[in-house]
Design a protein around this motif. Structure first.
Motif, mmCIF file in Angstrom:
data_model
loop_
_atom_site.group_PDB
_atom_site.id
_atom_site.type_symbol
_atom_site.label_atom_id
_atom_site.label_comp_id
_atom_site.label_asym_id
_atom_site.label_seq_id
_atom_site.Cartn_x
_atom_site.Cartn_y
_atom_site.Cartn_z
ATOM 1 N N ILE B 202 1.010 -1.240 -0.527
ATOM 2 C CA ILE B 202 0.576 0.041 0.059
ATOM 3 C C ILE B 202 0.807 0.905 -0.167
ATOM 4 C CG2 ILE B 202 -1.873 -0.875 1.318
ATOM 5 C CD1 ILE B 202 -0.901 0.081 3.865
ATOM 6 N N LEU B 208 -5.240 5.688 -2.559
ATOM 7 C CA LEU B 208 -5.480 4.798 -1.794
ATOM 8 C C LEU B 208 -7.484 5.007 -1.008
ATOM 9 C CD1 LEU B 208 -2.929 4.294 0.512
ATOM 10 C CD2 LEU B 208 -3.366 2.323 -0.166
ATOM 11 N N SER B 210 -9.748 4.125 1.076
ATOM 12 C CA SER B 210 -9.108 3.621 2.699
ATOM 13 C C SER B 210 -10.764 3.090 3.606
ATOM 14 C CB SER B 210 -8.096 4.006 3.502
ATOM 15 O OG SER B 210 -7.362 3.170 4.536
ATOM 16 N N SER B 236 -6.456 -0.132 1.233
ATOM 17 C CA SER B 236 -6.047 -0.012 2.639
ATOM 18 C C SER B 236 -7.304 0.100 3.776
ATOM 19 C CB SER B 236 -5.427 1.281 2.663
ATOM 20 O OG SER B 236 -5.997 2.152 2.579
ATOM 21 N N ARG B 251 -2.806 -4.575 4.987
ATOM 22 C CA ARG B 251 -3.256 -3.146 4.635
ATOM 23 C C ARG B 251 -3.803 -2.674 5.599
ATOM 24 N NH1 ARG B 251 -6.222 -4.618 -0.494
ATOM 25 N NH2 ARG B 251 -4.878 -6.231 -1.083
ATOM 26 N N TYR B 265 -5.777 9.480 -0.850
ATOM 27 C CA TYR B 265 -6.580 9.339 0.253
ATOM 28 C C TYR B 265 -8.315 8.923 0.242
ATOM 29 C CZ TYR B 265 -6.074 6.462 4.616
ATOM 30 O OH TYR B 265 -5.960 5.880 5.469
#
Ligand SMILES: Cc1cc2nc3c(=O)[nH]c(=O)nc-3n(C[C@H](O)[C@H](O)[C@H](O)COP(=O)(O)OP(=O)(O)OC[C@H]3O[C@@H](n4cnc5c(N)ncnc54)[C@H](O)[C@@H]3O)c2cc1C
Lengths: 269, 325
Positions: B202, B208, B210, B236, B251, B265
């Motif tokens: 990651i 990502l 998440s 993640s 992760r 993110y």
């Protein structure tokens, strides 16, 4: 393994805490606590794993699990849960004088209750999700004069000692050996806490839940509560906002379109 | 001259960042109170560290002993309680890390020195020590005072104070004989252990997606997987998702997981506890989706959507796929 010889007396310390991740939190008028009337209380997340580890050890080696909490009558629901999940006995420590106890004073109360009980292992959570001190367990171990290991992610019982994995930062762990009796403060994810079964709830009704107060424990008023604490709360407040996200508003389509724009403007799609 | 102690933290041949963060706070307090800033270094063959610490302090006290090579709370406590009893520093700063959490409470109990843990600020106000802490997962701050004492211990939250470069101060390096006489009886360090790396890294991903506990059930995970796929990103997560076994530990973003710096993110159903935020706050753009407008994650994010994730995420995924078509 010979069950009788290895049978373990296990104590697990648990705390009844409000669930706050999804709740609206307000500070009460005095400014020294939060309003808890509308909050749902349950066993502290870390203690849930400690309880499970206690029951797993008992199932493996034989023995008995005693769950202990310091708290008001409402905390009985957390103790009942422990009994339903496999604890054999429960003790609630409560007294008007205990109010306002910080982690240090709480550890002193637990110490008095535990010091004359038989135990090989004490399990606790590494911290509580409400005040987050991460202190009670280690202070308790020091008062009892036994070794401790915090952030425990794996426990392997051996002859007279435990082999444990302890969580460090960044995915690293350390492997340690610790002599018994010892206190182990567990970290989340060490096991998979089981659900409460109907059978468990039924059995729990017959199990003993004892309530002890200041005098029963041989404590003096000045040793506990605010007087016996290291820390005095002066003021609680909602943290000042230093930086706040730009909140995207509108209907679902509009908000989604805005996110797509942001992502595109950075050349990411 | 009175002293403020900062306990240096190191692991596997490196001084850890929190040490320098504490020196920043320690220096500020030492200037304000006119006390010396003293770094305390316990270890084995750690002279190199002593030099670095001397650049930032008035003095470095070093205890060199093979039994102190790897952190062991039992051994550290013995040495520190000796040093503190002898030199009586009004304040000792320790990191609120795996190391500090294992050490500070028993040390404080032995010395009867009031302790405040996980502090985001600390100050002397008229003889009293005052600290600021966060409670209820970062939703509330507490200002608290400690019982009057000659000696306090405070653990500071990592990544809260900024490490600083200063003009080398050339502090004196003093070796203190180790008080450890025999083996450490109760606790024995065996080895370090690292989970083997998985297939997905990651830390190498540009995007990502998440996911946190707000996803509620393992069965709901495909919602975020679809979004990640549409974006060409990787999934993640926060810690509870790994604790429940819904994703492998590699992760996890945060202090006990990975530190990531993707270009984008997207935090979905993550409250924003500091242990999570310290692992992702340096991402280029952070977008948070959370139904709680007060969630601390909105203090770390650039953009926020206050909505039910089960509504936003599928709509967003569709929009992205539409745009691509
Ligand atoms: C020593 C230590 C190390 C730790 N290391 C880490 C780490 O490395 N990484 C990490 O992440 N944590 C770590 N933690 C745990 C950390 O303190 C938090 O408990 C954790 O980050 C919380 O995860 P979360 O945000 O997913 O869950 P929660 O805090 O439970 O938050 C869930 C969020 O989802 C939102 N939500 C719920 N339903 C919906 C919905 N339908 N739509 C939109 N939003 C919704 C809620 O409003 C809430 O904000 C560590 C803790 C300790 C003590």
């Amino acid at each position: 393994m010979d069950k009788e010889e290895n049978r373990m007396d296990i104590i697990v310390c648990v705390k009844h805490v409000p669930e706050t991740a999804e709740a609206e939190i307000t500070v009460s008028p005095g400014g020294k606590s939060i309003n808890t009337e509308d909050l749902v209380f349950d066993i502290n997340e870390w203690d849930d794993y400690a309880l499970e580890e206690a029951v797993l050890l008992k199932e493996k080696l034989g023995g008995a699990v005693t769950a202990i909490t310091v708290g008001p009558q409402d905390a009985d629901s957390t103790l009942r849960k422990c009994l339903a999940r496999g604890a054999d006995k429960a003790i609630r420590l409560t007294d008007k004088a205990f109010e306002g106890s910080d982690a240090f004073a709480t550890a002193k109360i637990l110490h008095k209750a535990i010091k004359d009980l038989p135990f090989d292992i004490i399990l606790t959570g590494t911290q509580a999700g409400d005040d987050g001190y991460a202190q009670v367990s280690v202070v308790l171990a020091e008062l009892l004069g036994i070794p401790h290991v915090t952030m425990v992610k794996k426990v392997e019982p051996k002859e007279g000692f435990m082999r444990v994995n302890r969580e460090l930062e960044g995915g690293l762990q350390e492997v340690l050996e610790v002599k018994l009796p010892a206190l182990l403060a567990v970290q989340t994810g060490i096991n998979e806490p089981r659900y409460v079964s109907i059978m468990g709830i039924r059995k729990a009704r017959e199990k003993e839940l004892k309530v002890l107060g200041l005098a029963d424990l041989g404590l003096k008023e000045e040793e506990v509560g605010g007087c016996g604490s290291w820390i005095t709360v002066e003021k609680m407040f909602i943290p000042p906002v230093e930086k706040e996200a730009e909140i995207l508003t509108g209907g679902l389509d509009e908000v989604s379109a805005k996110i797509v724009e942001i992502i595109k403007s950075k050349g990411l799609v | 001259m009175k002293e403020i102690f900062v306990l240096a933290e190191h692991r596997r041949g490196e001084l850890r960042d929190v040490t320098f963060e504490m020196l920043t706070k320690g220096r500020e307090l030492s200037q304000k109170t006119n006390m010396d800033l003293t770094a305390v270094l316990l270890g084995y063959n750690v002279k190199e560290f002593a030099k670095k610490l001397a650049d930032q302090t008035k003095r470095v006290l070093i205890v060199d002993d093979a039994r102190l090579e790897n952190f062991n709370a039992e051994a550290y406590q013995k040495v520190l309680s000796n040093l503190i009893s002898e030199r009586k520093p009004p304040l000792t700063l320790i990191g609120h890390t795996a190391f500090g959490v294992d050490l500070a409470p028993s040390l404080a109990t032995e010395l009867n020195a009031p302790l405040a843990t996980d502090c985001i600020d600390v100050d002397f106000e008229e003889e009293k020590l005052v600290v600021v802490r966060q409670v209820y997962g970062g939703k509330v701050n507490v200002k608290a005072s400690l019982r009057k004492s000659d000696s306090y211990i405070v653990t500071l939250r990592p990544a809260t104070f900024e490490a600083q470069q200063v003009e080398p101060l050339g502090g004196e390096i003093t070796e203190v004989p180790s008080p450890l006489k025999e083996d450490i009886p109760y606790k024995k360090f065996i080895e370090y252990f690292e989970a083997p790396a998985g297939e997905v890294d990651i830390t190498a991903a540009d995007i990502l997606v998440s996911v946190g506990r707000g996803i509620k059930e393992a069965d709901n995970m495909p919602i975020v997987e679809k979004l990640a796929k549409a974006l060409g990103g990787v999934v993640s997560c926060s810690r509870p998702i790994v604790d429940k076994g819904w994703l492998p530990s590699d992760r996890q973003v945060g202090t006990s997981g990975k530190t990531v710096k993707p270009k984008l993110y997207i935090a979905i159903g993550i409250s924003g506890a500091f242990q999570h935020v310290s692992g992702m706050k340096n991402s280029d753009i952070i977008i948070a989706i959370n139904k709680d407008p007060k969630a601390p994650i909105f203090r770390a994010a650039d953009y926020g959507v206050v909505e039910d994730l089960f509504k936003v995420v599928p709509t967003l995924t569709d929009k992205i796929l539409e745009g691509k078509a």
